[in-house]
Write a protein that holds these residues in place. Sequence first.
Motif, PDB file in Angstrom:
ATOM      1  N   UNK A 129       7.065  -7.321  -3.683  1.00  0.00           N
ATOM      2  CA  UNK A 129       5.987  -6.873  -4.555  1.00  0.00           C
ATOM      3  C   UNK A 129       4.674  -7.571  -4.238  1.00  0.00           C
ATOM      4  N   UNK A 130       3.578  -6.885  -4.588  1.00  0.00           N
ATOM      5  CA  UNK A 130       2.258  -7.496  -4.515  1.00  0.00           C
ATOM      6  C   UNK A 130       1.461  -7.057  -5.726  1.00  0.00           C
ATOM      7  N   UNK A 186       0.800  -1.232   0.000  1.00  0.00           N
ATOM      8  CA  UNK A 186       0.000   0.000   0.000  1.00  0.00           C
ATOM      9  C   UNK A 186       0.828   1.276   0.000  1.00  0.00           C
ATOM     10  N   UNK A 187       1.888   1.284  -0.818  1.00  0.00           N
ATOM     11  CA  UNK A 187       2.692   2.484  -0.972  1.00  0.00           C
ATOM     12  C   UNK A 187       3.749   2.700   0.092  1.00  0.00           C
ATOM     13  N   UNK A 188       3.936   1.743   0.990  1.00  0.00           N
ATOM     14  CA  UNK A 188       4.969   1.887   2.019  1.00  0.00           C
ATOM     15  C   UNK A 188       6.350   1.947   1.377  1.00  0.00           C
ATOM     16  N   UNK A 189       7.257   2.678   1.983  1.00  0.00           N
ATOM     17  CA  UNK A 189       8.626   2.782   1.478  1.00  0.00           C
ATOM     18  C   UNK A 189       9.609   1.966   2.298  1.00  0.00           C
ATOM     19  N   UNK A 190       9.167   1.512   3.459  1.00  0.00           N
ATOM     20  CA  UNK A 190       9.999   0.697   4.337  1.00  0.00           C
ATOM     21  C   UNK A 190       9.190  -0.507   4.799  1.00  0.00           C
ATOM     22  N   UNK A 191       9.756  -1.717   4.732  1.00  0.00           N
ATOM     23  CA  UNK A 191       9.018  -2.894   5.212  1.00  0.00           C
ATOM     24  C   UNK A 191       8.704  -2.757   6.706  1.00  0.00           C
ATOM     25  N   UNK A 192       7.534  -3.220   7.102  1.00  0.00           N
ATOM     26  CA  UNK A 192       7.124  -3.135   8.507  1.00  0.00           C
ATOM     27  C   UNK A 192       6.534  -4.471   8.953  1.00  0.00           C
ATOM     28  N   UNK A 205      -9.288 -11.296  11.068  1.00  0.00           N
ATOM     29  CA  UNK A 205      -8.395 -10.151  11.143  1.00  0.00           C
ATOM     30  C   UNK A 205      -8.810  -9.049  10.173  1.00  0.00           C
ATOM     31  N   UNK A 206      -8.862  -7.826  10.678  1.00  0.00           N
ATOM     32  CA  UNK A 206      -9.168  -6.684   9.829  1.00  0.00           C
ATOM     33  C   UNK A 206      -8.119  -6.557   8.730  1.00  0.00           C
ATOM     34  N   UNK A 207      -8.593  -6.258   7.518  1.00  0.00           N
ATOM     35  CA  UNK A 207      -7.700  -6.196   6.367  1.00  0.00           C
ATOM     36  C   UNK A 207      -6.744  -5.003   6.448  1.00  0.00           C
ATOM     37  N   UNK A 208      -5.659  -5.102   5.710  1.00  0.00           N
ATOM     38  CA  UNK A 208      -4.624  -4.061   5.636  1.00  0.00           C
ATOM     39  C   UNK A 208      -4.710  -3.428   4.241  1.00  0.00           C
ATOM     40  N   UNK A 209      -5.521  -2.370   4.134  1.00  0.00           N
ATOM     41  CA  UNK A 209      -5.687  -1.691   2.857  1.00  0.00           C
ATOM     42  C   UNK A 209      -4.873  -0.406   2.775  1.00  0.00           C
ATOM     43  N   UNK A 210      -4.549   0.168   3.921  1.00  0.00           N
ATOM     44  CA  UNK A 210      -3.949   1.491   3.922  1.00  0.00           C
ATOM     45  C   UNK A 210      -2.632   1.495   4.703  1.00  0.00           C
ATOM     46  N   UNK A 211      -2.640   1.947   5.948  1.00  0.00           N
ATOM     47  CA  UNK A 211      -1.399   2.059   6.724  1.00  0.00           C
ATOM     48  C   UNK A 211      -1.245   0.876   7.679  1.00  0.00           C
ATOM     49  N   UNK A 212      -0.022   0.348   7.783  1.00  0.00           N
ATOM     50  CA  UNK A 212       0.244  -0.675   8.788  1.00  0.00           C
ATOM     51  C   UNK A 212       0.345  -0.003  10.162  1.00  0.00           C
TER      52      UNK A 212
END
Length: 569
Positions: free
Chosen positions: A119-120, A86-92, A288-295
């Motif tokens: 990638x996804x 979702x556009x993150x620049x650093x893996x979390x 589990x609630x989905x991860x569509x935006x920010x982690x």
Amino acid sequence: MRKHTTTSLATTGLLAAALLVPAPAALADGNTLTVDVGSSVRTVTRVGNGGLYALATPTDPDPSLLPALHLNQLTQPPPGVQQLGNGATTPTGDALKIGQTAVSAGAQQQIRVPDIYPDFPYKWVSWDDLTAKVNTMVQQRLDRQDLTNVNGWELWNEPDWTWDTAKAGPFNDGFARIAKIVRAKDAVTPIVGPSFSKYDHDLMLSFMTAQKASGTVPDVASWHELDDGGWNSVAAHVADYRAIEKQLGISPRPISINEYGSPNQVDDPSVAVHLVAAFERSGVRDAERAYWYESGTIGGLIWNDKPTGSYWVYKWLADQSGNVVKTTPSGDFDGVASYDAVRKTVNVVAGGVYGTNNVKINGLAPLGSQVQVTVNYTPKSGRKSNVDAPTQVSSSTYTVTNGSITVPIKDQDYLGAYQVLVTPVGGAVSTQTYEAENATVVNAERLTSASASNGGYVGRIDGTGDARKDSFVDFVVNVPTAGKYTMGVRYANGGTSTATQGLAYNGSAFSTISYPPTGSWGTFTTNATASAGLDLKAGYNVIRLAKGSPNFAGGSGYAELDSITLTKS
């Protein structure tokens, strides 16, 4: 995770409200949601309180916010995660890095294997590359003997559209191959799959048939519920899957809906209520609630380390205790309700319609001839707006007639959600008693007995010296003031000699607690008391009773746990 661009009823509803257009007829008022306090569905385990990439780092979100949510299950990426969702620049979200934060909140976690790739959808490299990566992550997990809460390896994510058949071969064969790689190093941690992006009978039948033939049937069955209005299909999906198990002669697996909520609706409190109600009725183990935006936001429950509107739905669900009881929806008015026979409290979380609607609650005779009813409300705020507290709509005394009351909710917001809290007129029974079956239960079993308080207890608690198999129960408790507390344990020991377990809290060193024989299993008594006072902080604390656990050599004999009671010294 998957791309999703459809427009939901909830999204269009916001525009309609702005234009003063009435809500859709399907959401019309005049509905009555019925709650039957005397009809227990299952033990309260807070099935829907969890998320994908819920935690970004050990301190993001603020760990102090987590215990209040009684998080049940997380799905996190593997050690060495490279996924840039979702556009993150650093893996979390590395499962091993956030692990102790999750443990301190009482949460379990699955590790999503393919998120070792950046990638996804995933870009296939080679079997040699994947094999090396899987072997490395499994060994890293095995080396972390201090980490107890990894309860699954999720071998792939949404293979119905992310698996490269041309390069990797058929997915059913690939799943079996990955499972064998994992099992060569880790024969203990459950395997989770297939994690299809949506439930599909033909795909599931083909998958389970192939895995049975190869001896790699997953220990936990998983798929996603991500479509708008998907709660209407949950029961049918679960029933169909159970029929496949029966058809193939496969023993029933726990079901994990390890992503739920469409991007259009994930921020709607009313949608959360609908989905969780469907999961509870259908016997899903976790969702589990989905991860569509920010982690690091638990799917939008927290923004800048403060609650959003949806947070309060999950806080209300977290506060449920005792047993989930039967609810009968009316139109689109649905909910999840619990009854705690010790606290004499009914906690209903509901939503989904507009106008004036009713909540009818039956079976209230144990609470007396009159009850106090408080109605609270939380709005749809969006994931980037904070709501500091729910709004109290009303607080009134009701006369119980033939064991029932009917509570009207006027001017209802069909995008928001409501809590209806029912107690005796003098308030809930003041107690610091916590049921073991409502706690985080690791490598043991929730069981039922008429002799247990609230009808449930935890048994088959064992210890092996292996962090993947050790048994313990983590109680998330909420005490009003800091200080020394004595802890009494209601337990059963059907053996002939005293059993022992380890006791620790908030990461403290372990002490030993003893359980003299009670005469038989299922015969509970309260005379196992911590020898030294527990120095608890005001608010939330996590107390562990363990047969085996990191930093504890292991207890002796066996004891079944019914509940704990804390008393200020």
